[in-house]
Scaffold this active site. Sequence first.
Site: not given
Length: 331
Positions: A77-78
Amino acid sequence: MENMDLSKYPKLKLLNQATEVQYMAQLSGQLGVHLYIKRDDLNGVGFGGNKVRKLEYLLGDAQQQKATHILTLGAIQSNHARLTAVTARMKGFDVELFLKESVAIDTDAYQQNGNIALNKIVDVKMHRIPNDNAMMNKVKARMDQIIKDGGKPYFIPVGGSNALGNFGYVDCYSELLKQQEDLQLKFDYVVAASGSGGTHGGLIIGQILSGADMRVKAYNVQPEHDELVDHTMAICNETLQWLGRSPISKDEINLNSSYSGTAYGFPEDIHLETLQLLAKQEGVFLDPVYTAKAFTGLVQDIKKGIFPLGSSIVFVHTGGTPGLFAYNNLY
Ligand SMILES: Cc1ncc(COP(=O)(O)O)c(C=O)c1O
């Protein structure tokens, strides 16, 4: 502010105007300080967030080097990966994201929603990789292949946090100094979340270059303290060397790691309570991974008197709000 002239570094312009500074009236009254939020989360590009400022310089460098492909690394989930994807696409690069399985959350939302959904919309290649020592080898192997195929890869490190990426938040510091004048305010402190050090590092360098007295403080979003201090100092000192300035020591890095919770990517009750409080009172949504932790630290430290009563504090909302949808089981 001529000391802050970075015009010799190539910059691909992505932002057209200063981000808004909003006064948190209710919370300020309750806490006995003047609390402002600078809305870098609403900067108008790709769902917003701090990485856009860094990417102006990183992509500027990539373009100058005639790169064809941008590669970067981050958690599943960067936000950094998502904003690299969006901005590099806007500027005509091919993009490949290396997304490491570093946060053990196997919900559908975490694996497929939030930033992943946005990466899909801009149609970039995503490589999911285990979080191990072989990660960089995989990136290097792919870079070699791109070169063999006639392309030119450009690698951006985790979080865009290197000596060049620092310039993004030097810009933010100088933008805040200008906003102080325009709004006739005086900020005693600027506060932000720190994950890979480049936002904090840029603000520190902004203070050094300007000589202003707006103090810089950051809250770590993971418990590993010494590593982040060391990295922040290393990238700051590289930037300062380019600028012909003296290096800083660890003492000049004001990082608090005591509100990080047990691990990166895992918000705890106190962080979620802060997130809900700000949404209900002020209509501002923090994100669960970065800003909820940092803002929790800020509120708790105000309550403890670490920020004196009556002081004026600007918190930089560094974004990450797509992550709200990846963690939907928590609220
Ligand atoms: C929303 C958000 N806030 C803060 C940070 C931390 O910034 P830095 O990596 O420059 O320390 C990040 C980094 O990924 C982020 O995505």
